[in-house]
Write a protein that holds these residues in place. Structure first.
Motif, PDB file in Angstrom:
ATOM      1  N   ARG A 176       2.343  10.317   1.044  1.00  0.00           N
ATOM      2  CA  ARG A 176       2.952   9.278   0.208  1.00  0.00           C
ATOM      3  C   ARG A 176       2.158   7.983   0.341  1.00  0.00           C
ATOM      4  NH1 ARG A 176       7.923  10.103  -1.707  1.00  0.00           N
ATOM      5  NH2 ARG A 176       8.664  12.197  -1.313  1.00  0.00           N
ATOM      6  N   CYS A 177       2.225   7.151  -0.673  1.00  0.00           N
ATOM      7  CA  CYS A 177       1.563   5.839  -0.600  1.00  0.00           C
ATOM      8  C   CYS A 177       2.240   5.023   0.501  1.00  0.00           C
ATOM      9  CB  CYS A 177       1.679   5.113  -1.941  1.00  0.00           C
ATOM     10  SG  CYS A 177       1.212   3.373  -1.846  1.00  0.00           S
ATOM     11  N   LEU A 178       1.425   4.393   1.345  1.00  0.00           N
ATOM     12  CA  LEU A 178       1.958   3.624   2.472  1.00  0.00           C
ATOM     13  C   LEU A 178       2.796   2.431   2.028  1.00  0.00           C
ATOM     14  CD1 LEU A 178      -1.015   3.344   4.980  1.00  0.00           C
ATOM     15  CD2 LEU A 178       1.271   4.174   5.504  1.00  0.00           C
ATOM     16  N   VAL A 179       2.521   1.916   0.838  1.00  0.00           N
ATOM     17  CA  VAL A 179       3.203   0.690   0.398  1.00  0.00           C
ATOM     18  C   VAL A 179       4.443   1.016  -0.448  1.00  0.00           C
ATOM     19  CG1 VAL A 179       2.938  -1.485  -0.873  1.00  0.00           C
ATOM     20  CG2 VAL A 179       1.042  -0.585   0.496  1.00  0.00           C
ATOM     21  N   CYS A 180       4.277   1.778  -1.534  1.00  0.00           N
ATOM     22  CA  CYS A 180       5.425   2.028  -2.424  1.00  0.00           C
ATOM     23  C   CYS A 180       6.169   3.322  -2.086  1.00  0.00           C
ATOM     24  CB  CYS A 180       4.974   2.036  -3.883  1.00  0.00           C
ATOM     25  SG  CYS A 180       3.913   3.443  -4.282  1.00  0.00           S
ATOM     26  N   HIS A 181       5.597   4.126  -1.169  1.00  0.00           N
ATOM     27  CA  HIS A 181       6.217   5.375  -0.690  1.00  0.00           C
ATOM     28  C   HIS A 181       6.378   6.448  -1.757  1.00  0.00           C
ATOM     29  CE1 HIS A 181       6.827   3.127   2.940  1.00  0.00           C
ATOM     30  NE2 HIS A 181       7.584   2.247   2.317  1.00  0.00           N
ATOM     31  N   ILE A 199      -3.252   4.635   0.095  1.00  0.00           N
ATOM     32  CA  ILE A 199      -2.551   3.668  -0.758  1.00  0.00           C
ATOM     33  C   ILE A 199      -2.926   3.953  -2.209  1.00  0.00           C
ATOM     34  CG2 ILE A 199      -2.441   1.203  -1.392  1.00  0.00           C
ATOM     35  CD1 ILE A 199      -2.552   0.525   1.535  1.00  0.00           C
ATOM     36  N   CYS A 200      -1.921   3.909  -3.076  1.00  0.00           N
ATOM     37  CA  CYS A 200      -2.165   4.290  -4.477  1.00  0.00           C
ATOM     38  C   CYS A 200      -2.860   3.160  -5.248  1.00  0.00           C
ATOM     39  CB  CYS A 200      -0.856   4.686  -5.152  1.00  0.00           C
ATOM     40  SG  CYS A 200       0.213   3.293  -5.541  1.00  0.00           S
ATOM     41  N   GLU A 201      -3.331   3.515  -6.405  1.00  0.00           N
ATOM     42  CA  GLU A 201      -4.103   2.570  -7.222  1.00  0.00           C
ATOM     43  C   GLU A 201      -3.279   1.327  -7.581  1.00  0.00           C
ATOM     44  OE1 GLU A 201      -5.344   4.310 -10.890  1.00  0.00           O
ATOM     45  OE2 GLU A 201      -6.988   2.892 -11.152  1.00  0.00           O
ATOM     46  N   ASP A 202      -2.020   1.533  -7.927  1.00  0.00           N
ATOM     47  CA  ASP A 202      -1.166   0.407  -8.322  1.00  0.00           C
ATOM     48  C   ASP A 202      -0.983  -0.586  -7.173  1.00  0.00           C
ATOM     49  OD1 ASP A 202      -0.892   1.518 -10.782  1.00  0.00           O
ATOM     50  OD2 ASP A 202       1.054   2.467 -10.351  1.00  0.00           O
ATOM     51  N   CYS A 203      -0.713  -0.056  -5.981  1.00  0.00           N
ATOM     52  CA  CYS A 203      -0.472  -0.940  -4.832  1.00  0.00           C
ATOM     53  C   CYS A 203      -1.755  -1.626  -4.368  1.00  0.00           C
ATOM     54  CB  CYS A 203       0.145  -0.152  -3.676  1.00  0.00           C
ATOM     55  SG  CYS A 203       1.809   0.427  -4.054  1.00  0.00           S
ATOM     56  N   LYS A 204      -2.864  -0.934  -4.541  1.00  0.00           N
ATOM     57  CA  LYS A 204      -4.144  -1.528  -4.125  1.00  0.00           C
ATOM     58  C   LYS A 204      -4.396  -2.825  -4.886  1.00  0.00           C
ATOM     59  CE  LYS A 204      -8.994  -1.307  -3.929  1.00  0.00           C
ATOM     60  NZ  LYS A 204      -9.911  -1.723  -4.931  1.00  0.00           N
TER      61      LYS A 204
HETATM   62 ZN   LIG Z   1       1.732   2.698  -3.936  1.00  0.00          ZN
END
Ligand SMILES: [Zn+2]
Length: 273
Positions: A176-181, A199-204
């Motif tokens: 899972r993405c570390l930020v948005c899960h 970390i996913c593209e959006d959160c990056k």
């Molecule tokens: Zn994310």
């Protein structure tokens, strides 16, 4: 419990113990002796003094090479425990005699990783069994011709290293993405070493992230498989050279974050930091 060659010794059981383990490293001690560091299943990392082993004439030396699997009898001592007897169970001769020196490198590399990550005397069970599994695979496979041999076997060692990190509780987040899960959809993701995961593209776009590299979809898949699949499953998996390199870079940077000192043996591969 005394049996075989051990029975010839006169130590009493209260002052000695027997164990089996893999020799990680040694260092000189005083004029004639050496200290040995052994990775064992029941006791974690142990050390003992082997008298006279700095002398080339010592008969013990032929049984105390790095990454030998050995049976040990050790006498408890006030300052150092002392080696009372040793016999070799497996010498992994193919790894050691690999003409391309990949086996030699891997022994140093794994020795450094375990010496660094394993602290204190706690039972190792799974981590130890996995190491023996890896050594058996390497011993069987290293003599066969294979494209990108160095990088491929480094990948196997790094899959083992990732499994060890997981078992030690340093599991990176790769599902899972570390930020948005949100579950990682295989698009443009990055691996963030300071947070320890993907970390996913959006959160990056909205996070301040300094210590990272881009990870391809394939490498995220390999990272995920490395958590669940047995080491032998990777022998016939189709993984391209660029993906192997990328995977190795991720794990080696991850190891650096979790270790107190950089790996000296890594220089063999000249992998950029
Ligand atoms: Zn994310």
């Amino acid at each position: 419990m005394t049996r075989g060659v051990f029975a010839q010794r006169t130590f009493t059981m209260s002052k000695t113990y027997t164990t089996q383990g893999i020799i990680l490293r040694r260092r000189d001690y005083h004029e004639n002796d050496r200290l040995f560091y052994i990775y064992t299943k029941e006791l974690g990392k142990i050390e003992f003094l082997a008298k006279g082993t700095k002398k080339i004439t010592s008969k013990l030396n032929s049984s105390l090479e790095p990454f030998y699997l050995v049976n040990l009898m050790i006498a408890k001592g006030k300052i150092f425990d002392k080696l009372a007897n040793v016999n070799v169970v497996k010498s992994y001769e193919n790894i050691r005699s690999d003409k391309d020196l990949v086996g030699f490198f891997l022994i140093n590399y794994l020795g450094e990783i375990l010496d660094n990550l394993i602290v204190g005397q706690t039972p190792q069970n799974k981590k130890y069994d996995l190491l023996l599994e890896l050594l058996d695979i390497l011993n069987d496979e290293i003599g066969r011709s294979r494209e990108n041999k160095k990088e491929f076997f480094l990948m196997l060692a790094n899959i083992y290293a990732l499994k060890v990190l997981n078992l030690l509780g340093y599991r990176p987040e790769i599902q899972r993405c570390l930020v948005c899960h949100k579950a990682i959809l295989l698009t443009k993701n990055i691996f963030d070493f300071s947070r320890g995961g993907v970390i996913c593209e959006d959160c990056k776009k909205v996070c301040l992230i300094e210590d990272y590299i881009k990870v391809s979809d394939r490498v995220i898949k390999i990272l995920q498989l490395a958590e669940t699949k047995d080491l032998k499953n990777f022998l016939d998996m189709k993984i391209g050279p660029a993906e192997i390199d990328e995977f190795n870079k991720v794990i080696q940077r991850l190891l650096l974050v979790n270790m107190e000192k950089p790996l000296k043996s890594q220089e063999f591969y000249k992998i950029a930091p």
